[in-house]
Design an enzyme around this catalytic site. Structure first.
Site, PDB file in Angstrom:
ATOM      1  N   LYS A 186       0.820  -1.215   0.000  1.00  0.00           N
ATOM      2  CA  LYS A 186       0.000   0.000   0.000  1.00  0.00           C
ATOM      3  C   LYS A 186       0.848   1.255   0.000  1.00  0.00           C
ATOM      4  O   LYS A 186       0.464   2.262  -0.590  1.00  0.00           O
ATOM      5  CB  LYS A 186      -0.942   0.016   1.202  1.00  0.00           C
ATOM      6  CG  LYS A 186      -2.111  -0.923   1.053  1.00  0.00           C
ATOM      7  CD  LYS A 186      -3.282  -0.507   1.919  1.00  0.00           C
ATOM      8  CE  LYS A 186      -4.447  -1.468   1.751  1.00  0.00           C
ATOM      9  NZ  LYS A 186      -5.478  -1.309   2.765  1.00  0.00           N
ATOM     10  N   LYS A 221      -4.578 -10.198  -7.013  1.00  0.00           N
ATOM     11  CA  LYS A 221      -5.753 -10.325  -6.149  1.00  0.00           C
ATOM     12  C   LYS A 221      -6.896  -9.429  -6.640  1.00  0.00           C
ATOM     13  O   LYS A 221      -6.657  -8.306  -7.064  1.00  0.00           O
ATOM     14  CB  LYS A 221      -5.334  -9.912  -4.732  1.00  0.00           C
ATOM     15  CG  LYS A 221      -6.296 -10.276  -3.634  1.00  0.00           C
ATOM     16  CD  LYS A 221      -5.715  -9.903  -2.273  1.00  0.00           C
ATOM     17  CE  LYS A 221      -5.714  -8.393  -2.083  1.00  0.00           C
ATOM     18  NZ  LYS A 221      -5.269  -7.989  -0.738  1.00  0.00           N
ATOM     19  N   LYS A 234     -10.624  -3.882  -4.270  1.00  0.00           N
ATOM     20  CA  LYS A 234     -11.524  -2.731  -4.349  1.00  0.00           C
ATOM     21  C   LYS A 234     -10.877  -1.591  -5.101  1.00  0.00           C
ATOM     22  O   LYS A 234     -11.565  -0.733  -5.644  1.00  0.00           O
ATOM     23  CB  LYS A 234     -11.853  -2.223  -2.938  1.00  0.00           C
ATOM     24  CG  LYS A 234     -12.666  -3.162  -2.072  1.00  0.00           C
ATOM     25  CD  LYS A 234     -12.684  -2.637  -0.625  1.00  0.00           C
ATOM     26  CE  LYS A 234     -13.327  -3.621   0.322  1.00  0.00           C
ATOM     27  NZ  LYS A 234     -12.913  -3.410   1.712  1.00  0.00           N
TER      28      LYS A 234
HETATM   29  P1  TYM Z   1     -10.725  -5.721   3.658  1.00  0.00           P
HETATM   30  O1  TYM Z   1     -11.726  -4.661   3.944  1.00  0.00           O
HETATM   31  O2  TYM Z   1      -9.666  -5.438   2.658  1.00  0.00           O
HETATM   32  O3  TYM Z   1     -11.448  -7.029   3.181  1.00  0.00           O
HETATM   33  C1  TYM Z   1     -12.529  -7.588   3.906  1.00  0.00           C
HETATM   34  C2  TYM Z   1     -12.450  -9.100   3.907  1.00  0.00           C
HETATM   35  O4  TYM Z   1     -12.438  -9.605   2.569  1.00  0.00           O
HETATM   36  C3  TYM Z   1     -11.321 -10.470   2.382  1.00  0.00           C
HETATM   37  N1  TYM Z   1     -10.839 -10.331   1.007  1.00  0.00           N
HETATM   38  C4  TYM Z   1     -10.706 -11.335   0.138  1.00  0.00           C
HETATM   39  N2  TYM Z   1     -10.952 -12.657   0.254  1.00  0.00           N
HETATM   40  C5  TYM Z   1     -10.725 -13.424  -0.839  1.00  0.00           C
HETATM   41  N3  TYM Z   1     -10.277 -12.941  -2.019  1.00  0.00           N
HETATM   42  C6  TYM Z   1     -10.018 -11.623  -2.185  1.00  0.00           C
HETATM   43  N4  TYM Z   1      -9.595 -11.148  -3.348  1.00  0.00           N
HETATM   44  C7  TYM Z   1     -10.225 -10.763  -1.069  1.00  0.00           C
HETATM   45  N5  TYM Z   1     -10.081  -9.421  -0.882  1.00  0.00           N
HETATM   46  C8  TYM Z   1     -10.456  -9.182   0.392  1.00  0.00           C
HETATM   47  C9  TYM Z   1     -10.290 -10.001   3.387  1.00  0.00           C
HETATM   48  O5  TYM Z   1      -9.360 -11.017   3.691  1.00  0.00           O
HETATM   49  C10 TYM Z   1     -11.154  -9.631   4.564  1.00  0.00           C
HETATM   50  O6  TYM Z   1     -11.462 -10.773   5.334  1.00  0.00           O
HETATM   51  N6  TYM Z   1      -7.589  -5.526   7.567  1.00  0.00           N
HETATM   52  C11 TYM Z   1      -8.894  -5.982   7.123  1.00  0.00           C
HETATM   53  C12 TYM Z   1     -10.030  -5.402   7.908  1.00  0.00           C
HETATM   54  C13 TYM Z   1      -9.949  -5.598   9.389  1.00  0.00           C
HETATM   55  C14 TYM Z   1     -10.151  -6.819  10.091  1.00  0.00           C
HETATM   56  C15 TYM Z   1     -10.021  -6.489  11.463  1.00  0.00           C
HETATM   57  C16 TYM Z   1     -10.404  -8.123   9.698  1.00  0.00           C
HETATM   58  C17 TYM Z   1      -9.725  -4.629  10.312  1.00  0.00           C
HETATM   59  N7  TYM Z   1      -9.780  -5.170  11.585  1.00  0.00           N
HETATM   60  C18 TYM Z   1     -10.163  -7.469  12.454  1.00  0.00           C
HETATM   61  C19 TYM Z   1     -10.539  -9.098  10.689  1.00  0.00           C
HETATM   62  C20 TYM Z   1     -10.419  -8.767  12.057  1.00  0.00           C
HETATM   63  C21 TYM Z   1      -9.072  -5.561   5.664  1.00  0.00           C
HETATM   64  O7  TYM Z   1      -8.458  -4.629   5.192  1.00  0.00           O
HETATM   65  O8  TYM Z   1     -10.056  -6.220   5.015  1.00  0.00           O
END
Ligand code: TYM
Length: 333
Positions: free
Chosen positions: A111, A195, A198
């Protein structure tokens, strides 16, 4: 019964990867765990967010949780900033986590890119806040996609170090990730080695949860493939990332083993497979998208769910934070 916490950032479009890797699993776990599902607005502002858009997207993610089947009466659906204990514990974790640990975080490196001097301090500290999200509830399990694995390892390291440093051996649990299903890492439809994300500038790289049937059909039709017929074996598929990704998506949507999907379409033309995948995706995602749209027209309802969720969450978090403060030696005269 274990306790689950997971979070999703309210930034940009929710896509098929978010759904198959995480949100769909949230609903599937809710009978076996006490669940807290959080829209992590404080994580979102580690990169600039337009305030109006942030608020709207926060409601949208909450709507997606509910549309995917999460029961907002039984479990806590809330936004992170409504529960200040996350930030309070995060500060303490900033003082537990080591710079060397943070420097290894691959997501930060991606990032931040080349312009490292110019990213926010919050982006660097992001994983310590994530550890606080989880441990402020002493959550035992965290359903996420594959890309969050390293952050969960850091969460475990922070828990272990806190427990050791303060001589409180079982204070924080050693949290288990729950990474399951046939699509734990959904790849871009334009490039099977990247991957699905978003932030990809091409909307054709992802299927958004709010895409209608036409958009889904067009994106799958245009999805990158190779010139050969469908793979005949799992090892053949593994060498062909674009095909492998579509097979994984099909398997996850159909609740099948990937091997069974490979067997069903072995040697066929991609066009035939793609039209089956389109029908499946429209059938499975259509109702979720429609329910999301319906909920977004009723922001009052979503806000009530978030408000009640935050109260439930605070009732768990406040006494744990008080214990942490006592343990650390913060005076409360
Ligand atoms: P975020 O918002 O990027 O994504 C949310 C969830 O979607 C999953 N994900 C994917 N799974 C499969 N294939 C993909 N291409 C893909 N892109 C995203 C992510 O693994 C996630 O589960 N850091 C986290 C948010 C967060 C969080 C937490 C998660 C903040 N605090 C505490 C768990 C527990 C994030 O940026 O997810």
């Amino acid at each position: 019964k274990g306790r689950i916490l997971s979070g999703v950032q309210p930034t940009g479009n929710l896509h098929l990867g978010n759904y198959l890797g995480a949100i769909r699993n949230f609903a599937r776990l809710q009978n076996d765990y006490e669940c807290l599902y959080c829209v992590v607005d404080m994580h979102a502002i580690t990169v600039w967010q337009d305030p109006k858009a942030l608020a709207a997207q926060t409601r949208e993610i909450a709507a997606a949780f509910l549309a995917a089947g999460v029961d907002g009466d039984k479990h806590a659906v809330f936004n992170q900033s409504m529960v200040p204990e996350h930030a309070q514990l995060a500060w303490i974790f900033n003082c537990v986590a080591r710079l060397g640990w943070m420097n290894r975080m691959t997501q930060f490196k991606e990032k931040a890119g080349k312009d490292r001097e110019n990213v926010s301090l919050g982006l660097y500290a992001y994983p310590a806040l994530m550890a606080a999200d989880i441990l402020i509830y002493k959550a035992t399990h965290v359903p996420v996609g594959e890309d969050q694995k390293q952050h969960l390892e850091l969460t475990r390291d922070i828990a272990i170090k806190f427990n050791n440093d303060f001589g409180v051996p079982d204070f924080f649990p050693i949290t288990e990730p729950l990474i399951f299903g046939a699509a734990t890492r959904v790849m871009s439809l334009r490039d099977g080695t990247k991957k699905m994300s978003k932030s990809d500038p091409s909307d054709y790289s992802r299927i958004n949860l709010t895409d209608d049937a036409d958009a889904i059909a067009q994106k799958i039709r245009r999805a990158k493939t190779d010139p050969h017929p469908m793979p005949e074996t799992a090892s053949d598929a593994e060498k062909r990332p674009d095909a492998d990704n579509l097979l994984g998506i099909y398997a996850a949507l159909a609740d099948m083993e990937k091997d069974a999907v490979i067997f069903e379409f072995a040697g066929k033309q991609f066009s035939e497979f793609k039209s089956a995948l389109t029908d499946l995706a429209v059938t499975k995602l259509g109702p979720v998208g429609a329910e999301m749209q319906r909920l977004m027209k009723d922001p009052g309802h979503v806000d009530r769910v978030l408000h009640a969720g935050a109260e439930k969450a605070r009732a768990i978090a406040a006494p744990i934070l008080a214990d942490v403060y006592r343990t650390v030696g913060f005076l409360n005269p």
